[in-house]
Design a protein around this motif. Structure first.
Motif, short mmCIF file in Angstrom:
data_model
loop_
_atom_site.label_atom_id
_atom_site.label_comp_id
_atom_site.label_asym_id
_atom_site.label_seq_id
_atom_site.Cartn_x
_atom_site.Cartn_y
_atom_site.Cartn_z
N GLU A 42 0.84 -1.20 0.00
CA GLU A 42 0.00 0.00 0.00
C GLU A 42 0.87 1.25 0.00
O GLU A 42 1.90 1.29 0.65
N SER A 43 0.39 2.27 -0.71
CA SER A 43 1.11 3.54 -0.68
C SER A 43 0.58 4.37 0.48
O SER A 43 -0.61 4.39 0.77
N ARG A 44 1.49 5.02 1.17
CA ARG A 44 1.18 5.94 2.26
C ARG A 44 1.91 7.24 1.94
O ARG A 44 3.03 7.46 2.36
N GLY A 45 1.28 8.04 1.10
CA GLY A 45 1.94 9.24 0.62
C GLY A 45 3.02 8.82 -0.36
O GLY A 45 2.75 8.14 -1.33
N GLN A 46 4.26 9.19 -0.09
CA GLN A 46 5.37 8.79 -0.95
C GLN A 46 6.14 7.61 -0.37
O GLN A 46 7.26 7.33 -0.78
N THR A 47 5.55 6.93 0.60
CA THR A 47 6.15 5.76 1.24
C THR A 47 5.29 4.54 0.94
O THR A 47 4.09 4.67 0.71
N VAL A 48 5.89 3.36 0.93
CA VAL A 48 5.16 2.12 0.69
C VAL A 48 5.19 1.28 1.96
O VAL A 48 6.23 1.17 2.63
N LEU A 49 4.05 0.69 2.29
CA LEU A 49 3.93 -0.16 3.47
C LEU A 49 3.62 -1.58 3.02
O LEU A 49 2.70 -1.81 2.25
N LEU A 50 4.43 -2.54 3.51
CA LEU A 50 4.19 -3.96 3.25
C LEU A 50 3.61 -4.57 4.51
O LEU A 50 4.17 -4.40 5.60
N THR A 51 2.50 -5.28 4.37
CA THR A 51 1.91 -5.98 5.50
C THR A 51 1.53 -7.38 5.06
O THR A 51 1.36 -7.65 3.86
N GLY A 52 1.41 -8.28 6.03
CA GLY A 52 1.00 -9.64 5.71
C GLY A 52 1.83 -10.65 6.48
O GLY A 52 2.65 -10.31 7.32
N THR A 53 1.58 -11.91 6.14
CA THR A 53 2.24 -13.01 6.82
C THR A 53 2.95 -13.87 5.78
O THR A 53 2.40 -14.17 4.73
N VAL A 54 4.18 -14.24 6.09
CA VAL A 54 4.97 -15.11 5.21
C VAL A 54 5.42 -16.33 6.00
O VAL A 54 5.55 -16.28 7.22
N PRO A 55 5.65 -17.46 5.31
CA PRO A 55 5.97 -18.69 6.02
C PRO A 55 7.39 -18.79 6.58
O PRO A 55 7.64 -19.59 7.48
N SER A 56 8.33 -17.98 6.06
CA SER A 56 9.71 -18.12 6.53
C SER A 56 10.49 -16.83 6.31
O SER A 56 10.11 -15.98 5.50
N ALA A 57 11.61 -16.73 7.02
CA ALA A 57 12.49 -15.57 6.85
C ALA A 57 13.06 -15.48 5.43
O ALA A 57 13.12 -14.39 4.86
N PRO A 58 13.46 -16.62 4.82
CA PRO A 58 13.94 -16.51 3.42
C PRO A 58 12.87 -15.99 2.47
O PRO A 58 13.18 -15.24 1.55
N CYS A 59 11.61 -16.37 2.68
CA CYS A 59 10.52 -15.84 1.84
C CYS A 59 10.39 -14.33 2.04
O CYS A 59 10.24 -13.59 1.08
N ARG A 60 10.46 -13.88 3.29
CA ARG A 60 10.38 -12.44 3.57
C ARG A 60 11.53 -11.72 2.89
O ARG A 60 11.34 -10.67 2.26
N ASP A 61 12.73 -12.28 2.97
CA ASP A 61 13.90 -11.65 2.36
C ASP A 61 13.75 -11.56 0.84
O ASP A 61 14.12 -10.56 0.23
N GLU A 62 13.19 -12.60 0.23
CA GLU A 62 12.98 -12.60 -1.22
C GLU A 62 11.96 -11.53 -1.61
O GLU A 62 12.13 -10.82 -2.60
N ILE A 63 10.90 -11.41 -0.83
CA ILE A 63 9.89 -10.38 -1.11
C ILE A 63 10.52 -8.99 -0.98
O ILE A 63 10.32 -8.13 -1.84
N LEU A 64 11.28 -8.77 0.07
CA LEU A 64 11.92 -7.46 0.27
C LEU A 64 12.90 -7.15 -0.86
O LEU A 64 12.99 -6.01 -1.32
N ARG A 65 13.63 -8.16 -1.33
CA ARG A 65 14.56 -7.96 -2.45
C ARG A 65 13.78 -7.54 -3.70
O ARG A 65 14.15 -6.60 -4.40
N THR A 66 12.68 -8.24 -3.97
CA THR A 66 11.85 -7.92 -5.14
C THR A 66 11.27 -6.51 -5.02
O THR A 66 11.26 -5.75 -6.00
N VAL A 67 10.81 -6.15 -3.83
CA VAL A 67 10.24 -4.82 -3.61
C VAL A 67 11.30 -3.75 -3.85
O VAL A 67 11.05 -2.73 -4.50
#
Length: 95
Positions: A42-67
């Motif tokens: 979601e956009s919050r002005g000129q900032t982006v907020l990621l929310t949700g649940t992921v199954p593992s730390a490597p999945c979170r890291d992959e999502i953050l890399r893609t973002v």
């Protein structure tokens, strides 16, 4: 590619551009290996907020890399929760 004339870096309609980039990011997350994850972008002005649940730390890291790749130059705040339950490395002894 725009048919509305020359583009000006940092000018024009930055909010609309960010919404477009977020939509493209959501498509990329949904179509990739991580498509089953419930991650909201979601956009919050000129900032982006990621929310949700992921199954593992490597999945979170992959999502953050893609973002970071898709939204380079945009501040991103992550509130992703990791639900990973680590398997025990030894048998549990019950008394």
């Amino acid at each position: 590619m725009s048919t509305h004339g020359p583009q000006h870096p940092g000018g024009g309609e930055p909010e609309q551009n960010l919404d477009y980039r977020i939509a493209h990011l959501q498509d990329r997350l949904a179509s990739g290996e991580l498509g089953e994850l419930g991650v909201r972008v979601e956009s919050r002005g000129q900032t982006v907020l990621l929310t949700g649940t992921v199954p593992s730390a490597p999945c979170r890291d992959e999502i953050l890399r893609t973002v970071r790749e898709q939204l380079a130059g945009v501040p991103v705040h992550s509130d992703l929760v990791v639900t990973e339950t680590s398997s025990p490395d030894h048998a549990e002894e019950l008394a």
